[in-house]
Scaffold this motif. Structure first.
Motif, mmCIF file in Angstrom:
data_model
loop_
_atom_site.group_PDB
_atom_site.id
_atom_site.type_symbol
_atom_site.label_atom_id
_atom_site.label_comp_id
_atom_site.label_asym_id
_atom_site.label_seq_id
_atom_site.Cartn_x
_atom_site.Cartn_y
_atom_site.Cartn_z
ATOM 1 N N MET A 231 0.876 -1.278 0.013
ATOM 2 C CA MET A 231 0.082 -0.101 0.059
ATOM 3 C C MET A 231 0.775 1.106 -0.040
ATOM 4 S SD MET A 231 -3.249 -0.812 2.491
ATOM 5 C CE MET A 231 -2.246 -1.421 4.084
ATOM 6 N N ASN A 232 0.415 2.229 -0.711
ATOM 7 C CA ASN A 232 1.078 3.580 -0.691
ATOM 8 C C ASN A 232 0.692 4.335 0.561
ATOM 9 O OD1 ASN A 232 -1.081 5.044 -1.140
ATOM 10 N ND2 ASN A 232 -1.034 4.615 -3.685
ATOM 11 N N ALA A 233 1.682 5.506 0.838
ATOM 12 C CA ALA A 233 1.431 6.277 1.966
ATOM 13 C C ALA A 233 -0.021 6.891 2.029
ATOM 14 C CB ALA A 233 2.607 7.378 1.729
ATOM 15 N N VAL A 234 -0.527 7.235 0.825
ATOM 16 C CA VAL A 234 -1.683 7.878 1.058
ATOM 17 C C VAL A 234 -2.810 7.046 1.382
ATOM 18 C CG1 VAL A 234 -3.635 8.982 -0.505
ATOM 19 C CG2 VAL A 234 -1.399 9.559 -0.818
ATOM 20 N N THR A 235 -2.711 5.704 0.928
ATOM 21 C CA THR A 235 -3.757 4.715 1.194
ATOM 22 C C THR A 235 -3.692 4.232 2.898
ATOM 23 O OG1 THR A 235 -3.739 3.586 -0.995
ATOM 24 C CG2 THR A 235 -4.537 2.507 0.917
ATOM 25 N N VAL A 236 -2.358 4.238 3.552
ATOM 26 C CA VAL A 236 -1.954 4.048 4.817
ATOM 27 C C VAL A 236 -2.706 4.879 5.579
ATOM 28 C CG1 VAL A 236 -0.458 3.449 6.591
ATOM 29 C CG2 VAL A 236 -0.153 2.218 4.182
ATOM 30 N N THR A 237 -2.603 6.083 5.203
ATOM 31 C CA THR A 237 -2.979 7.445 5.866
ATOM 32 C C THR A 237 -4.336 7.492 6.148
ATOM 33 O OG1 THR A 237 -0.960 8.880 5.269
ATOM 34 C CG2 THR A 237 -2.906 9.871 6.064
ATOM 35 N N ILE A 238 -5.199 6.900 4.971
ATOM 36 C CA ILE A 238 -6.759 7.338 4.980
ATOM 37 C C ILE A 238 -7.155 6.133 5.944
ATOM 38 C CG2 ILE A 238 -8.848 6.755 3.650
ATOM 39 C CD1 ILE A 238 -7.336 8.155 1.215
ATOM 40 N N LEU A 239 -6.469 5.053 5.624
ATOM 41 C CA LEU A 239 -6.855 3.858 6.626
ATOM 42 C C LEU A 239 -6.473 4.054 7.831
ATOM 43 C CD1 LEU A 239 -5.641 0.749 4.602
ATOM 44 C CD2 LEU A 239 -8.087 1.494 5.054
ATOM 45 N N MET A 240 -5.423 4.819 8.376
ATOM 46 C CA MET A 240 -5.108 5.095 9.599
ATOM 47 C C MET A 240 -6.113 6.265 10.355
ATOM 48 S SD MET A 240 -2.830 3.208 11.046
ATOM 49 C CE MET A 240 -2.714 4.437 12.479
ATOM 50 N N ILE A 241 -6.678 7.277 9.261
ATOM 51 C CA ILE A 241 -7.446 8.183 9.673
ATOM 52 C C ILE A 241 -8.786 7.645 10.248
ATOM 53 C CG2 ILE A 241 -8.848 10.122 8.786
ATOM 54 C CD1 ILE A 241 -6.370 11.052 7.463
ATOM 55 N N ILE A 242 -9.323 6.565 9.440
ATOM 56 C CA ILE A 242 -10.644 5.941 9.895
ATOM 57 C C ILE A 242 -10.432 5.252 11.132
ATOM 58 C CG2 ILE A 242 -12.171 4.173 9.207
ATOM 59 C CD1 ILE A 242 -11.501 4.983 6.067
ATOM 60 N N THR A 243 -9.273 4.594 11.231
ATOM 61 C CA THR A 243 -8.937 3.549 12.487
ATOM 62 C C THR A 243 -9.142 4.353 13.488
ATOM 63 O OG1 THR A 243 -7.797 2.090 11.171
ATOM 64 C CG2 THR A 243 -7.475 2.051 13.563
ATOM 65 N N ALA A 244 -8.337 5.711 13.366
ATOM 66 C CA ALA A 244 -8.162 6.523 14.638
ATOM 67 C C ALA A 244 -9.534 7.256 15.024
ATOM 68 C CB ALA A 244 -7.195 7.811 14.243
ATOM 69 N N TYR A 245 -10.316 7.552 14.056
ATOM 70 C CA TYR A 245 -11.604 8.094 14.511
ATOM 71 C C TYR A 245 -12.521 7.047 15.036
ATOM 72 C CZ TYR A 245 -16.639 9.395 13.893
ATOM 73 O OH TYR A 245 -17.816 9.779 14.129
ATOM 74 N N LEU A 246 -12.528 5.753 14.798
ATOM 75 C CA LEU A 246 -13.123 4.718 15.381
ATOM 76 C C LEU A 246 -12.644 4.575 16.526
ATOM 77 C CD1 LEU A 246 -13.689 2.030 12.381
ATOM 78 C CD2 LEU A 246 -15.508 3.711 13.212
ATOM 79 N N ALA A 247 -11.455 4.486 17.059
ATOM 80 C CA ALA A 247 -10.989 4.519 18.076
ATOM 81 C C ALA A 247 -11.484 5.652 19.098
ATOM 82 C CB ALA A 247 -9.209 4.276 18.311
ATOM 83 N N GLY A 248 -11.195 6.730 18.575
ATOM 84 C CA GLY A 248 -11.626 7.818 19.496
ATOM 85 C C GLY A 248 -12.998 7.960 19.769
ATOM 86 N N SER A 249 -13.906 7.108 19.057
ATOM 87 C CA SER A 249 -15.508 7.035 19.356
ATOM 88 C C SER A 249 -15.768 6.306 20.454
ATOM 89 C CB SER A 249 -16.199 6.746 17.731
ATOM 90 O OG SER A 249 -16.022 7.442 16.906
ATOM 91 N N ILE A 250 -14.907 5.429 20.884
ATOM 92 C CA ILE A 250 -15.201 4.677 22.062
ATOM 93 C C ILE A 250 -15.076 5.546 23.387
ATOM 94 C CG2 ILE A 250 -14.478 2.774 23.341
ATOM 95 C CD1 ILE A 250 -12.983 1.500 20.928
ATOM 96 N N SER A 251 -15.979 5.769 23.793
ATOM 97 C CA SER A 251 -16.155 6.812 24.988
ATOM 98 C C SER A 251 -15.705 6.178 26.486
ATOM 99 C CB SER A 251 -17.551 7.315 25.110
ATOM 100 O OG SER A 251 -17.651 8.112 26.213
ATOM 101 N N SER A 252 -14.610 6.501 26.556
ATOM 102 C CA SER A 252 -14.221 5.779 27.886
ATOM 103 C C SER A 252 -14.750 6.141 29.278
ATOM 104 C CB SER A 252 -12.699 6.322 28.344
ATOM 105 O OG SER A 252 -11.930 5.816 27.128
#
Length: 206
Positions: free
Chosen positions: A1-22
């Motif tokens: 995967m190129n850097a742009v694809t990795v970045t997009i996937l990480m942005i989505i993953t980060a948003y989902l992780a952030g959405s877990i309300s501790s």
């Protein structure tokens, strides 16, 4: 995967992780009131401190910081550039602020933002923690401590590791924007100070 694809996937993953309300999850596990409808109504560590005490707030603070630190650290280990790391960190904070799993009603994103800054280095993490503690002790306002720390964070980063000024500045700007209402309450003397949960005295039956 190129850097742009990795970045997009990480942005989505980060948003989902952030959405877990501790805050919501910790309060449910401990049988405490929902932080979205109790205290200040903000699902964050400071409000959990008000309604649940130090131990509950510490758990929330730890997991909220982890939500920001883990995606940012993974992005760094993948070799992503500073701008990409900034977008990933901001995405984790936006997940905390607008959580998809909790009807898009979240907190300020302060702990998540500071957690995202922490992997830059232990020296920066210490500076952020000490600044927050000092301003909290001086003012007793969590919002003032957060805004002061956010304002100073880019300067600390420039001093310690200028490669990461951009992502830190992005996070600091987001924190300050999120405190717009707090600034208004501070100006009118209506902002709540930080207090610990008070113990309930049992009635004297003697």
């Amino acid at each position: 995967m190129n850097a742009v694809t990795v970045t997009i996937l990480m942005i989505i993953t980060a948003y989902l992780a952030g959405s877990i309300s501790s805050a919501v999850l910790v309060c449910k596990l401990k049988g405490l009131p929902d932080p979205r409808t109790s205290g200040s109504g903000n699902p964050g560590a400071t409000n959990v401190l008000r309604i649940g005490g130090v131990s509950s707030a510490a758990l929330v603070l730890f997991f909220d910081m982890l939500k920001g630190a883990l995606p940012s650290y993974l992005g760094y280990k993948m070799g992503l550039d500073a701008a990409s790391l900034g977008f990933i960190a901001v995405s984790a904070c936006l997940g905390h602020i607008f959580p998809i799993f909790f009807a898009f009603k979240g907190g300020k994103g302060v702990a998540t933002a500071f957690g995202a800054m922490a992997p830059i280095g232990g020296d920066l993490a210490i500076c952020l923690i000490l600044t927050w503690i000092v301003f909290l002790l001086l003012t007793r306002y969590s919002s003032v401590a957060a805004m002061a720390t956010a304002t100073l964070a880019p300067f600390y980063t420039w001093w310690l590791d200028e490669r990461f000024i951009l992502p830190v500045a992005m996070l600091s700007t987001l924190i300050l924007i999120r405190h717009k209402d707090n600034i208004g309450r501070l100006r009118h003397g209506e902002e709540s100070k930080v207090t610990r949960k008070k113990s309930i005295k049992k009635p004297n039956t003697k």
